[in-house]
Design a protein around this motif. Structure first.
Motif, short mmCIF file in Angstrom:
data_model
loop_
_atom_site.label_atom_id
_atom_site.label_comp_id
_atom_site.label_asym_id
_atom_site.label_seq_id
_atom_site.Cartn_x
_atom_site.Cartn_y
_atom_site.Cartn_z
N UNK A 1 -9.00 1.29 4.03
CA UNK A 1 -7.30 1.61 3.26
C UNK A 1 -6.38 2.99 3.31
N UNK A 2 -5.44 2.35 3.83
CA UNK A 2 -4.41 3.80 4.23
C UNK A 2 -4.29 4.87 3.70
N UNK A 3 -4.69 5.95 3.29
CA UNK A 3 -4.29 6.95 2.06
C UNK A 3 -3.32 7.91 2.45
N UNK A 4 -3.35 8.26 4.11
CA UNK A 4 -2.65 9.81 4.14
C UNK A 4 -1.59 8.75 5.23
N UNK A 5 -0.12 8.47 4.84
CA UNK A 5 0.68 8.64 5.83
C UNK A 5 0.70 9.21 7.32
N UNK A 6 0.79 10.15 7.05
CA UNK A 6 0.91 11.40 7.89
C UNK A 6 0.15 11.73 9.11
N UNK A 7 -0.80 10.78 8.56
CA UNK A 7 -2.52 11.22 9.52
C UNK A 7 -2.74 9.66 10.49
N UNK A 8 -1.70 8.35 9.63
CA UNK A 8 -2.05 7.57 10.37
C UNK A 8 -1.36 7.70 11.58
N UNK A 9 -1.94 7.05 13.05
CA UNK A 9 -1.70 7.16 13.87
C UNK A 9 -0.33 6.38 14.70
N UNK A 10 0.93 6.56 15.78
CA UNK A 10 2.28 6.66 15.78
C UNK A 10 1.59 4.77 15.95
N UNK A 11 0.41 4.05 16.64
CA UNK A 11 0.99 2.76 17.38
C UNK A 11 0.57 1.91 16.23
N UNK A 12 0.46 2.19 14.64
CA UNK A 12 0.33 1.73 13.70
C UNK A 12 0.92 0.89 13.31
N UNK A 13 1.72 -0.21 13.40
CA UNK A 13 2.89 -0.96 12.66
C UNK A 13 3.35 -1.51 11.70
N UNK A 14 4.39 -1.47 10.58
CA UNK A 14 4.04 -1.87 9.06
C UNK A 14 3.11 -1.39 8.43
N UNK A 15 2.56 -1.00 8.71
CA UNK A 15 2.32 -0.20 7.35
C UNK A 15 2.21 0.71 6.65
#
Length: 272
Positions: free
Chosen positions: A160-174
């Motif tokens: 589950x994605x929780x913190x947007x600022x820590x998601x990698x740049x290559x994760x699209x559409x999340x």
């Protein structure tokens, strides 16, 4: 247990998401809670624990997965601090074929997250995704294994994605949970996920009754959308998503012809 699994168990963390693991064990009323800073896959370790006799309700958590997996062997990006990576072991009375397990898990997770976090707006995308704000919030990976004469065990993993600022740049559409409800304690999200998974998975239903279908209908993100069904090397089948059958199959209404039941493959929006 393999040497790799034994090594991982020797490297358990004393705290997870700021909470002592001992506190989590007390809160969830079980000793079988295993937390780690960094492991390849929570599902893989949970399966090893189940093969070694771990009880139903065993929980595996980590801050980062180095080889996280999604459906059909796809990789699941699992950077430290960005999300919830949790797997649970269940020992149902009988084997249940997918996609019913992920549909049931998805509905119960969405229900619990929406109940505890008003405004989250979590929906279910067949067969194993959680959606919010028209984007992907998370995914579910269910793996059933026959355990010799002991019957079967089921491992269900949730990313589950929780913190947007820590998601990698290559994760699209999340989308991240914090985008939907603001800053949230990871341990509170985990608590909702555990409660959701434990609603029905300890006794996985063999089919959905009328009440369950009504609940699913309210949370069905695909319903009345034009979609493309892709299966192996075949040409995509285009149709209108018409709901979910009692056995968890997606109902697809093509432009011409009879209603179809979809039990495998991938679904993408398009074709309308």
């Amino acid at each position: 247990m393999t040497d790799v699994g034994a090594t991982m168990l020797a490297e358990q963390a004393e705290r997870w998401a700021g909470e002592p693991v001992a506190t989590l064990r007390e809160h969830w009323d079980r000793e079988s809670v295993y937390a780690f800073d960094r492991i390849p896959s929570t599902n893989d370790l949970a399966r090893e624990l189940a093969e070694g006799g771990a009880p139903s309700g065993t929980i595996v958590l980590c801050r980062q997965q180095t080889a996280g997996r999604g459906r059909a062997g796809r990789s699941w990006s699992s950077p430290a601090g960005a999300g919830l990576y949790l797997s649970m072991v269940f020992r149902p009375r009988a084997a249940t074929v997918p996609p019913l397990v992920t549909v049931v898990a998805g509905v119960d997770l969405a229900r619990e997250l929406n109940r505890r976090f008003p405004g989250a707006g979590v929906a279910v995308k067949w067969p194993n995704d959680l959606m919010a704000r028209e984007r992907k919030l998370g995914g579910i990976l269910a793996e059933m294994t026959r355990d010799g004469e002991k019957g079967v065990f089921l491992v269900v993993g949730v990313g589950l994605n929780v913190e947007a600022g820590r998601l990698p740049d290559d994760v699209k559409g999340a989308v991240a949970f914090a985008d939907c409800v603001g800053p949230t304690r990871l341990v509170d999200v985990a608590d909702a996920v555990v409660a959701g998974l434990e609603r029905r998975l300890p006794r996985v239903p063999t089919s959905l009754d009328a009440g369950a279908l009504d609940e699913l209908d309210r949370l069905d993100w695909l319903r009345n959308r034009w979609v493309e069904h892709r299966l192996s090397d075949r040409e995509p089948a285009i149709g209108l998503a018409a709901g979910i059958a009692p056995d968890g199959a997606l109902l697809l209404r093509p432009r011409a012809g009879a209603l179809r039941r979809v039990v495998a493959g991938s679904i993408a929006l398009g074709g309308g």
